[in-house]
Scaffold this active site. Structure first.
Site, PDB file in Angstrom:
ATOM      1  N   ASP A 497       0.853  -1.175   0.000  1.00  0.00           N
ATOM      2  CA  ASP A 497       0.000   0.000   0.000  1.00  0.00           C
ATOM      3  C   ASP A 497       0.893   1.230   0.000  1.00  0.00           C
ATOM      4  OD1 ASP A 497      -2.382   1.437   0.114  1.00  0.00           O
ATOM      5  OD2 ASP A 497      -2.325   1.545   2.296  1.00  0.00           O
ATOM      6  N   THR A 499      -0.257   4.783   1.205  1.00  0.00           N
ATOM      7  CA  THR A 499      -0.492   5.700   2.312  1.00  0.00           C
ATOM      8  C   THR A 499      -0.102   5.074   3.638  1.00  0.00           C
ATOM      9  OG1 THR A 499      -2.337   6.631   1.073  1.00  0.00           O
ATOM     10  CG2 THR A 499      -2.217   7.146   3.431  1.00  0.00           C
ATOM     11  N   THR A 740      -2.575   1.082  -4.531  1.00  0.00           N
ATOM     12  CA  THR A 740      -3.074   2.151  -3.681  1.00  0.00           C
ATOM     13  C   THR A 740      -4.441   2.627  -4.125  1.00  0.00           C
ATOM     14  OG1 THR A 740      -2.612   4.418  -2.915  1.00  0.00           O
ATOM     15  CG2 THR A 740      -1.855   3.836  -5.109  1.00  0.00           C
TER      16      THR A 740
END
Length: 1131
Positions: A497, A499, A740
Site C-alpha cells: 500500500d 499511504t 493504492t
C-alpha cells in the site's frame, strides 16, 4: 434569502450556503474550518410557530418571539442538476437537549404545509416533529431491501422511493422491527473464531509428528519404555512450543466486530429523532451523522453541510473525502473512493454533518464484503460425490501438513519420504534374517527405522523460529505465525500500500511558487509537524526567516498562509524556536492541508502565533472553507499598516478565474498548476487584497479581484528510508508493486520518487507499468497473464483488485508478500503468501489478517524481515543438513552392520538404540539449535531469492549431506571393524545386544569407539556446515585472516561454540561412568581406541575440506553466486 419579520434582527451568523451565494454575512469570530458557523439557538421554555416547506425537518420547535424565527430557502448554487437538497440541519443542541434544524430546498412543493412544532421536555432525548400529514407517509412494507440500481448512480429520491421511505419522516418503528427480524442485525457475522483445539490440531497435523507417533507406538509395543518415553517427550515438546506461540497470536482481538459504531442517530416515526444501537439499523433508515461519528452502515447521502469523511482504511486515500449528495455517478463499477455521494460503514466523519439513507447493513456493506473475502472459503465445484471427495482430499492434506509455507510442505513431504524409507529399511533388516522375525530382529529393525528419522528436527525448527520471533520483535516486527518468518525470506514480490506504508501518511508543503521570488523547494523533512526538520531551497540555496523579511513578496505570501489558517502546531515542551537544538515532540491540530501550510510559514518564523504576538493583527471577518466552493478567506486589520488585509486560499481552478490579472497570466498560472499536479502534488492558490472595512462581511466582494500571491504544492511524502529499502529489495531480486487507492498521478509521482518506477523504461512496458484499477480489472485473466510484466503501480485500487493482483502473481509462480494498513488491504493480506500489516496506523482488521505486524509502520522493517527470513532459511538448511548427515551415517552403519553376526547368527548392533537416541537428541539437537542462531552471511541480501520449488533441499544440500553422511558412516564402520577385527580377531560375543558379559567386552569397546567417532565427527560437522563452500579455517575472510581466523570464526556464535564444547565434555562420562555405560548404553570404557577416533576425525576433515575446495574451484553450488554490490543499485 432570509425570511424574517424584522431584518434588523437577523442572526449575526448565517450559513455557509448563504455566504457563497453572495448574501451579506457577518463571520463567526470563533470560525472553524471544520464546521460552518452555528445557527442561533432559541431560548428554552417558549413556543412559537413558523411556516416552512413540507419537506423541511424542524426539530425542537421554534421557541421565542417571532423575530427569531427564520426560514431559509436558499438555492444550491453549485452543480445540482438533480434537485437534491442541501440543508443546514444540525445546529448544536441547547443544554436541554433540543436541536434546531433549518432546511433549504430547491424542490418546493406546490403548496406549503404549516407545521406545528411540539414543545419538548427539557429531559427528553427524542423530539417529535409534525413535518407532514399522515397521508403523505409512504407504505414501505412492500420493500425489505434495496433492490434497484446502485444507489450512487441514481438520485437520492429514487433510492428512497425504491426503499419505500420518506426522507423526512423515516421508517416507522413497527416496520423497522419487521425488517430487523427478517434481514438480521446490522453487524458482521463471525466464522467461528479461534478455538484451542483448532490451534492444537495445526501442531499435530504434520507428517513428521505422525511419523514420531508411529515410532513411539512401536517402541512401547516392544516394551522399550526408555526409547518410547524419549520420543514421547520430543513430541510433547514440539506440540507445546508451537501451540503456545500460535494460540497467543490467534487470540488477538476479533477486530471486525469492533469496527461497527455502537450508537446511531435515526429519524423514525414521522420525524422523531432517536438514538438506537447501530446493530438495529435496517435498510431504509434515515441516519443523522456529524463530525466525530463512525458511520454505522453504508449510506446514500441526501443532505450535507461541509461533510467530509476519512476513508483511508477502505480506499487508501490519505486525505478526507468531501461528500456531495447531488453528485451522480454514471459508472456503477467505479471505485468506492469516487462515489462521493456515499458514506461507508466504519469510516469516520472528520468534518461537517449530514443525513443519509441506509442502503446496506451488516455483511452487505463494503466492510462486510471485505470480511467475507477474508474468510476465503472456496466454492467446491461438481456434484455431491465430487465435493465430498474434495473435502476428504483437503482434510487428508491438512492432517499430513501438505498445506502451508513452502518449508512446511517440503518438510512434510520429506517426513513422508523418511517414513517410507524407514519401512524399507525395516524390510531390508527382516529380509536379511530371511523373515524369521524374532525379538532380536524386530528390535534391530526398529532401531534402523528410528535412526533414519531426525527426531529433534521439529523441536529445533520450532525453537529456532521462536528465537527468530524474539529477534524480529526487537527489529519492530511482530510475528503472529512462526512459519511466516521463514516464508518471508523466499519472497519474490512485495505488493505494498502507499499511504502510511511507503509514505508518512501526513501532508507537507513540498513546493511553492511565488511571483518575484521563484520556486521554493522543501527537502529532507523527517517530521511533518516539525518546522525545524528539513530545509527550504530557493534556486538551490538554503533560505530562512531573514530572507523572508528582506523580500516583501515572500513575506506577504507567508503572512497569507499563516493568517488564513485555523490550524495550530505546537511542541510538547516550551523550548523556543530560536533554540540551537530544539527538543520535544511536535503535534498539530486542524486540517492536514492547513497544518502543512502553517509549518511552512513557521520555517521562516512567521507562523500565526508569531505574527499575532506582535499585536498588529485583529480579526474582522472569517469566511470558512466550504467543500462546494473549495476556498476560504479571512479579513484582518493590521494596526501598524492601518490597513484591512483580506487573504484567500483554495483550489486553483476556483480562485484563478476570480483574480485581478490578465487572461494570459491566468493561463500561465493554470499551466503551472497542471505541472505541479503532474508531479503528484495537491496545489493550492494563495491570493490577497486590501479592502474597506465595510466590505469585510460581504464574501462575494472579499473574494473577487484579489491579487495573486503564489501557489503551494502539498503531498504525502515518502518515508525517508523507503527509497533505500526499495533499492535493497531490487538488489535482492524482489520486485515491489504499489497498490493504492490514491489518484494515479499521485501514485506515479511517489513511485518514481521511491524508485519503484525507473526513470526510463521500454516503450512496450510503459503502458502497463502504471494502470488504474478499472483498467486492470477490465482485463481477463488470460490478458493479465499475457502482459510482459505485471503493473508496478495500480491506482484507485479496490479490495478485489488487490486480491486479483496477488492471484496473478501466483499464476506466474511468484511468492508474494502483501503489506498494508487499511481494511481494504485485509483480503489481499489473507490471500498473499505472507501478509504484513502496519501496527501503528493499521486497522485491527489488517492486523488480524496478517502474518507479520510492523510496530513502527516502517517499510524498511519489511526489508529487515526479508533479511531475517533469508538468514533463517540459510540456517534451517544448515541444521537440516547437519541432522541428516547424522541420520545417513547411522543408516549406512546399521545396514552394513547387519553382516556382523555373533555365533548364534544374530546381527550385533554397532550402535545400541540408546546411543542412537543420545546422538540424535542430545548431541545433534544442541548443535542444530546453535546453527539456527547463526548470523546472516554478508551476501544474504545481494543474491536472488531461493528457488521455492526446490526449497531447502537444493542439489548442493543433497550432494553435501550424502557425501558427508556416507563418509561419516564409513568411518564409524571402519572404527568398529578396527576394534573388532583388528584387535580382537572378530570376536562378536553372544547376546551382546541384551547386556554385558566378559565375552561381549570387544563389542562393548567397539560400540564406545563408534559412539565417540560419531559424536566428535558431528561436533566438527557443526562448524563445517557454517558455510557450504568456505573452509573452516577461512570462514569469514572479510573480518578475520591468518592462523587465528578459525578461532575468531567459531567464537562468533557463542551458543554453537558452547554446544560443541558441551558435546565434547559430555561424551566422557557417558563412556566412562561405571554401570551407566554398560547397563544403559551397552558400551564400556576405552583406551588405545582414542587413536582411532582422532584418525577418523582427521580423515573426515580432509574429505570435507577437499570437497569444499573442489566446489570453489569449479564454481559449483553457492560458490557460483555472483554477489551484487549494494552501492551499485543494480540487480
Amino acid at each position: 434569502m432570509v425570511n424574517s419579520t424584522d431584518s434588523s434582527s437577523a442572526s449575526p451568523h448565517t450559513s455557509a450556503i448563504q455566504q457563497h451565494s453572495g448574501l451579506p454575512t457577518q463571520a463567526n469570530d470563533e470560525g472553524c474550518n471544520d464546521d460552518p458557523p452555528p445557527i442561533p439557538q432559541p431560548p428554552a421554555g417558549s413556543n412559537g410557530s413558523t411556516s416552512h416547506d413540507a419537506r423541511a425537518i424542524l426539530a425542537g420547535g421554534f421557541q421565542g418571539p417571532s423575530t427569531q424565527q427564520h426560514e431559509v430557502n436558499a438555492q444550491y448554487q453549485g452543480n445540482n442538476p438533480h434537485g437534491v437538497t442541501v440543508r443546514d440541519y444540525a445546529a448544536r443542541p441547547t443544554s436541554s437537549g433540543e436541536e434546531l434544524y433549518v432546511s433549504r430546498t430547491n424542490e418546493l412543493s406546490s403548496s406549503e404545509t404549516a407545521a406545528t412544532s411540539n414543545a419538548a421536555s427539557s429531559n427528553s432525548s427524542t423530539i417529535a416533529v409534525d413535518a407532514q400529514t399522515p397521508d403523505t407517509v409512504i407504505d414501505i412494507a412492500s420493500s425489505d431491501v434495496y433492490d434497484g440500481l446502485n444507489p450512487h448512480t441514481v438520485d437520492a429520491n429514487e433510492v428512497a422511493q425504491a426503499l419505500g421511505v420518506h426522507l423526512t419522516s423515516g421508517l416507522s418503528t413497527a416496520v423497522a422491527k419487521e425488517k430487523l427480524q427478517k434481514n438480521g442485525p446490522n453487524k458482521l457475522t463471525s466464522d467461528g473464531g479461534i478455538t484451542w483445539y483448532g490451534v492444537l490440531m495445526r501442531q499435530v497435523s504434520n507428517s513428521l509428528t505422525l511419523v514420531l507417533v508411529i515410532a513411539m507406538a512401536a517402541s512401547f509395543g516392544m516394551l522399550d519404555y526408555i526409547e518410547g518415553s524419549v520420543i514421547a517427550a520430543v513430541i510433547v515438546l514440539n506440540i507445546v512450543i508451537g501451540f503456545v506461540q500460535d494460540y497467543r497470536a490467534e487470540k488477538t482481538m476479533q477486530s471486525l466486530h469492533s469496527l461497527s459504531a455502537p450508537i446511531a442517530t435515526v429519524i423514525r416515526d414521522n420525524g422523531k429523532i432517536d438514538k438506537i444501537k447501530a446493530e438495529e439499523l435496517v435498510c431504509g433508515d434515515v441516519v443523522k451523522i456529524h463530525v466525530g461519528d463512525v458511520v454505522p452502515a453504508d449510506l446514500r447521502v441526501f443532505e450535507a453541510m461541509n461533510l467530509e469523511t476519512n476513508e483511508a482504511l477502505l480506499t487508501g486515500e490519505s486525505l478526507p473525502i468531501s461528500k456531495d449528495p447531488s453528485f451522480i455517478v454514471d459508472d456503477p463499477t467505479c471505485p468506492i473512493g469516487d462515489r462521493v455521494n456515499m458514506l461507508w460503514a466504519s469510516s469516520t466523519v472528520t468534518k461537517g454533518r449530514g443525513l443519509g439513507l441506509v442502503v446496506a447493513t451488516g455483511m452487505n456493506t463494503q466492510v462486510g464484503r471485505i470480511a467475507e473475502l477474508l474468510r476465503g472459503k472456496k466454492q467446491r465445484e461438481g456434484g455431491p460425490l465430487s465435493r465430498f471427495l474434495q473435502r476428504v482430499k483437503e482434510s487428508f492434506k491438512n492432517v499430513l501438513g501438505l498445506v502451508g509455507t513452502p518449508l512446511q510442505v517440503k518438510l512434510s513431504k520429506f517426513a513422508l519420504f523418511l517414513f517410507g524409507l524407514a519401512i524399507l529399511l525395516a524390510i531390508i533388516v527382516f529380509s536379511a534374517a530371511k523373515w524369521k522375525i524374532n525379538e532380536e530382529n524386530l528390535i534391530y529393525g526398529i532401531c534402523v527405522a528410528v535412526a533414519v528419522i531426525p527426531e529433534s528436527l521439529i523441536a529445533v525448527l520450532t525453537i529456532t523460529m521462536a528465537v527468530g520471533t524474539k529477534t524480529m520483535a526487537k527489529g519492530n516486527v511482530i510475528v503472529r505465525k512462526m512459519q511466516a518468518l521463514e516464508a518471508v525470506g523466499g519472497v519474490t514480490n512485495i505488493c505494498s500500500d502507499k499511504t502510511g506504508t511507503l509514505t508518512q501518511g501526513k501532508m507537507i508543503a513540498r513546493k511553492a511558487f511565488i511571483p518575484g521570488v521563484g520556486e521554493l523547494l522543501v527537502e529532507g523533512v523527517e517530521g511533518p509537524f516539525d518546522p525545524t526538520s528539513g530545509k527550504v531551497l530557493l534556486d538551490g540555496d538554503v533560505i530562512d526567516g531573514a530572507t523572508a523579511r528582506e523580500n516583501p513578496d515572500l513575506e506577504r505570501f507567508l503572512e497569507a498562509i499563516a493568517i488564513c489558517n485555523l490550524s495550530t502546531v505546537t511542541r510538547s515542551d516550551d523550548t523556543s524556536m530560536s533554540s540551537d537544538k530544539p527538543t520535544g515532540q511536535w503535534s498539530a491540530t486542524g486540517e492536514p492541508t492547513e497544518i502543512s501550510l502553517q509549518v511552512l510559514a513557521m520555517r521562516f518564523s512567521m507562523g500565526r502565533d508569531d505574527l499575532k504576538a506582535s499585536g498588529d493583527w485583529d480579526l474582522i471577518a472569517e469566511h470558512p472553507f466550504d467543500s462546494t466552493i473549495k476556498k476560504m478567506s479571512i479579513v484582518h486589520h493590521h494596526k501598524a499598516r492601518d490597513t484591512i488585509e483580506a487573504y484567500m486560499k483554495g483550489a486553483g481552478e476556483v480562485i484563478v478565474p476570480t483574480l485581478n490579472i490578465s487572461e494570459e497570466k491566468k493561463a500561465e498560472i493554470m499551466e503551472m498548476i497542471e505541472r505541479l499536479a503532474g508531479e503528484g502534488l495537491r496545489v493550492l492558490c494563495i491570493a490577497h487584497k486590501r479592502i474597506d472595512r465595510s466590505d469585510a462581511n460581504n464574501r462575494s466582494i472579499v473574494e473577487q479581484n484579489m491579487n495573486f500571491l503564489g501557489l503551494v504544492g502539498l503531498y504525502d511524502p515518502p518515508r525517508l528510508e523507503t527509497k533505500d529499502a526499495v533499492r535493497r529489495c531490487k538488489i535482492a531480486g524482489v520486485e515491489v508493486h504499489m497498490l493504492t487507492g490514491d489518484h494515479i498521478r499521485t501514485a506515479t509521482a511517489i513511485a518514481h520518487e521511491v524508485g519503484i518506477l525507473a526513470p526510463a523504461m521500454p516503450v512496450a512496458l510503459a503502458k502497463t507499468m502504471v494502470m488504474t484499477a478499472s483498467a486492470f480489472d477490465a482485463l481477463s485473466d488470460a490478458e493479465v497473464d499475457a502482459l510482459p510484466e505485471l503493473p508496478k503501480v495500480i491506482a484507485r485500487c479496490s479490495p478485489a483488485t488487490k486480491v486479483r493482483m496477488v492471484e496473478a502473481l501466483h499464476r506466474r509462480g511468484a511468492f508474494c508478500v502483501m503489506t498494508g494498513d487499511g481494511v481494504n488491504d485485509s483480503p489481499a493480506l489473507k490471500r498473499a503468501d505472507v501478509g504484513i500489516a502496519m501496527g501503528l496506523s493499521g486497522s485491527d482488521v489488517a492486523k488480524d489478517a496478517a502474518d507479520l505486524v510492523l510496530t513502527d509502520d516502517n517499510f524498511a522493517s519489511i526489508v529487515r524481515a526479508v533479511e531475517e527470513g533469508r538468514r533463517l532459511f540459510d540456517n534451517i538448511q544448515k541444521f537440516i543438513m547437519h541432522l541428516l548427515i547424522s541420520n545417513i551415517s547411522q543408516v549406512v552403519l546399521l545396514l552394513i552392520g547387519l553382516a556382523f553376526q555373533d555365533k548364534n547368527g544374530v546381527s550385533v548392533f554397532p550402535l545400541s538404540p540408546l546411543e542412537i537416541l543420545w546422538v540424535n537428541m542430545i548431541t545433534s539437537s544442541f548443535l542444530a539449535l546453535g546453527l539456527g542462531l547463526e548470523k546472516a552471511s554478508p551476501d544474504v541480501m545481494t543474491r536472488p531469492p531461493h528457488n521455492l520449488k526446490t526449497g531447502v533441499f537444493t542439489w548442493e544440500v543433497i550432494i553435501d549431506k550424502t557425501l558427508y553422511g556416507v563418509t561419516m558412516g564409513i568411518l564409524c564402520l571402519a572404527s568398529f571393524v578396527i576394534v573388532i577385527f583388528g584387535a580382537n580377531n572378530g570376536n562378536l560375543g553372544v547376546n551382546c545386544n541384551h547386556g554385558y558379559s566378559q565375552a561381549c567386552e570387544p563389542v562393548f569397546k567397539a560400540r564406545a569407539t563408534v559412539f565417540a567417532v560419531l559424536s566428535f565427527l558431528l561436533l566438527l560437522t557443526a562448524w563445517e556446515v557454517k558455510h557450504f563452500t568456505r573452509s573452516l579455517f577461512n570462514l569469514n575472510p572479510e573480518k578475520h585472516t591468518g592462523p587465528t581466523a578459525v578461532l575468531h570464526s567459531i567464537w562468533e556464535n557463542r551458543f554453537l561454540f558452547w554446544a560443541v564444547v558441551g558435546g565434547f565434555l559430555v561424551t566422557w562420562p557417558v563412556i566412562y561412568v561405571p554401570g551407566f555405560n554398560t547397563v544403559v548404553f551397552k558400551h564400556m570404557a576405552i583406551t588405545w581406541e582414542w587413536g582411532v577416533v582422532v584418525g577418523c576425525c582427521v580423515v573426515f576433515l580432509a574429505v570435507v575440506e577437499g570437497w569444499k575446495g573442489v566446489k570453489r574451484w569449479r564454481k559449483w553450488g553457492s560458490a557460483g553466486w555472483k554477489p551484487v554490490a549494494v552501492d551499485s543499485g543494480e540487480v
